[in-house]
Design an enzyme around this catalytic site. Structure first.
Site, PDB file in Angstrom:
ATOM      1  CE  LYS A  89      -4.092  -1.985   2.209  1.00  0.00           C
ATOM      2  NZ  LYS A  89      -5.174  -1.703   3.184  1.00  0.00           N
ATOM      3  CE1 TYR A 115      -9.570  -2.597  -0.204  1.00  0.00           C
ATOM      4  CE2 TYR A 115      -8.667  -0.651  -1.271  1.00  0.00           C
ATOM      5  CZ  TYR A 115      -8.493  -1.786  -0.500  1.00  0.00           C
ATOM      6  OH  TYR A 115      -7.245  -2.119  -0.019  1.00  0.00           O
ATOM      7  CG  PHE A 167     -13.674   1.759   6.676  1.00  0.00           C
ATOM      8  CD1 PHE A 167     -13.152   1.155   5.528  1.00  0.00           C
ATOM      9  CD2 PHE A 167     -14.364   0.948   7.571  1.00  0.00           C
ATOM     10  CE1 PHE A 167     -13.314  -0.190   5.276  1.00  0.00           C
ATOM     11  CE2 PHE A 167     -14.547  -0.415   7.333  1.00  0.00           C
ATOM     12  CZ  PHE A 167     -14.017  -0.975   6.182  1.00  0.00           C
ATOM     13  NE  ARG A 207      -7.714 -13.466   4.788  1.00  0.00           N
ATOM     14  CZ  ARG A 207      -8.111 -12.191   4.794  1.00  0.00           C
ATOM     15  NH1 ARG A 207      -7.837 -11.410   3.773  1.00  0.00           N
ATOM     16  NH2 ARG A 207      -8.766 -11.706   5.818  1.00  0.00           N
ATOM     17  CB  THR A 210      -7.529  -5.897   9.164  1.00  0.00           C
ATOM     18  OG1 THR A 210      -8.022  -6.996   8.399  1.00  0.00           O
ATOM     19  CG2 THR A 210      -7.755  -4.609   8.398  1.00  0.00           C
ATOM     20  NE  ARG A 242      -2.845  -6.165   6.512  1.00  0.00           N
ATOM     21  CZ  ARG A 242      -3.962  -6.755   6.133  1.00  0.00           C
ATOM     22  NH1 ARG A 242      -4.475  -7.730   6.866  1.00  0.00           N
ATOM     23  NH2 ARG A 242      -4.558  -6.393   5.015  1.00  0.00           N
ATOM     24  CG  ASN A 297      -3.787  -2.403   6.539  1.00  0.00           C
ATOM     25  OD1 ASN A 297      -3.615  -1.866   5.451  1.00  0.00           O
ATOM     26  ND2 ASN A 297      -4.770  -3.258   6.763  1.00  0.00           N
ATOM     27  CG  HIS A 330      -5.645  -5.744  -0.398  1.00  0.00           C
ATOM     28  ND1 HIS A 330      -6.854  -5.732   0.269  1.00  0.00           N
ATOM     29  CD2 HIS A 330      -5.823  -6.519  -1.502  1.00  0.00           C
ATOM     30  CE1 HIS A 330      -7.728  -6.458  -0.422  1.00  0.00           C
ATOM     31  NE2 HIS A 330      -7.126  -6.941  -1.498  1.00  0.00           N
ATOM     32  CD  GLU A 344      -9.170  -8.393  -3.980  1.00  0.00           C
ATOM     33  OE1 GLU A 344      -8.076  -8.899  -3.638  1.00  0.00           O
ATOM     34  OE2 GLU A 344      -9.946  -7.829  -3.175  1.00  0.00           O
TER      35      GLU A 344
HETATM   36  P1  CMP Z   1      -7.623  -4.299   3.231  1.00  0.00           P
HETATM   37  O1  CMP Z   1      -7.157  -5.683   3.440  1.00  0.00           O
HETATM   38  O2  CMP Z   1      -7.013  -3.506   2.148  1.00  0.00           O
HETATM   39  O3  CMP Z   1      -9.204  -4.334   2.987  1.00  0.00           O
HETATM   40  C1  CMP Z   1     -10.051  -3.264   3.319  1.00  0.00           C
HETATM   41  C2  CMP Z   1      -9.331  -2.204   4.091  1.00  0.00           C
HETATM   42  O4  CMP Z   1     -10.155  -1.310   4.781  1.00  0.00           O
HETATM   43  C3  CMP Z   1      -8.501  -2.840   5.167  1.00  0.00           C
HETATM   44  O5  CMP Z   1      -7.408  -3.487   4.589  1.00  0.00           O
HETATM   45  C4  CMP Z   1      -8.165  -1.672   6.057  1.00  0.00           C
HETATM   46  O6  CMP Z   1      -6.963  -1.016   5.691  1.00  0.00           O
HETATM   47  C5  CMP Z   1      -9.345  -0.762   5.794  1.00  0.00           C
HETATM   48  N1  CMP Z   1     -10.145  -0.621   7.001  1.00  0.00           N
HETATM   49  C6  CMP Z   1     -10.814  -1.584   7.648  1.00  0.00           C
HETATM   50  N2  CMP Z   1     -11.434  -1.072   8.726  1.00  0.00           N
HETATM   51  C7  CMP Z   1     -11.147   0.237   8.742  1.00  0.00           C
HETATM   52  C8  CMP Z   1     -11.488   1.287   9.607  1.00  0.00           C
HETATM   53  N3  CMP Z   1     -12.266   1.085  10.687  1.00  0.00           N
HETATM   54  N4  CMP Z   1     -11.000   2.506   9.316  1.00  0.00           N
HETATM   55  C9  CMP Z   1     -10.227   2.713   8.213  1.00  0.00           C
HETATM   56  N5  CMP Z   1      -9.871   1.731   7.354  1.00  0.00           N
HETATM   57  C10 CMP Z   1     -10.312   0.503   7.622  1.00  0.00           C
END
Ligand code: CMP
Length: 137
Positions: free
Chosen positions: A9, A49, A57, A85, A91, A102, A112, A115, A126
């Site tokens: 990211k 997304y 969010f 994963r 996450t 992460r 984070n 992805h 994807e």
């Molecule tokens: P990712 O695996 O890219 O998939 C969806 C993303 O949403 C996740 O990683 C996080 O980076 C993001 N995400 C999930 N929950 C929140 C949150 N509460 N606030 C901001 N970003 C979020």
């Protein structure tokens, strides 16, 4: 062998962690099948997304994901979706296990570092969103 889709990211690319993360990907047993540096537009991030569009969010997520270049990856390994994963960890970096990407490189739930597709069906969508069939042979 299975393929999964991964992103390094914008937060990690900005902090010049892409090389370290790629090394960890290879050490974890993945073959990099396709890779591209790309600065997503807001619209491209929203399309990627789309399953999260009702989440509170969503705006923050897509603004962040279009804030700078990221590294798009097709990774191959046995059981690649689960393996990736597990390599990334939870996450939220604060909840990610020791030794995961992460935990080591993430700053917050939004920033984070990486992805990964959450299921084989998601990986198919994807991978197809960002790579042409010919790039994944
Ligand atoms: P990712 O695996 O890219 O998939 C969806 C993303 O949403 C996740 O990683 C996080 O980076 C993001 N995400 C999930 N929950 C929140 C949150 N509460 N606030 C901001 N970003 C979020």
């Amino acid at each position: 062998m299975e393929k999964t889709f991964a992103i390094i990211k914008p937060d990690a690319v900005e902090r010049r962690l892409a090389g370290k993360i790629l090394a960890r990907i290879e050490e974890a047993g993945f073959i990099v099948r396709a890779m591209r540096l790309q600065h997503l537009t807001k619209r491209e991030a929203e399309g990627f997304y789309a399953v999260h569009r009702e989440r509170p969010f969503f705006g923050e997520l897509t603004t962040f994901m279009s804030s700078g270049p990221c590294v798009l990856l097709a990774l191959e390994a046995p059981d690649a979706v689960k393996r990736w994963r597990d390599t990334m960890g939870a996450t939220d970096p604060a909840k990610a296990a020791a030794g995961t990407l992460r935990r080591d490189f993430g700053e917050s739930i939004g920033r984070n570092a990486t992805h990964g597709s959450d299921a084989p069906e998601t990986a198919a969508f994807e991978l197809g969103y960002f790579f042409r069939g010919m790039e994944l042979i």
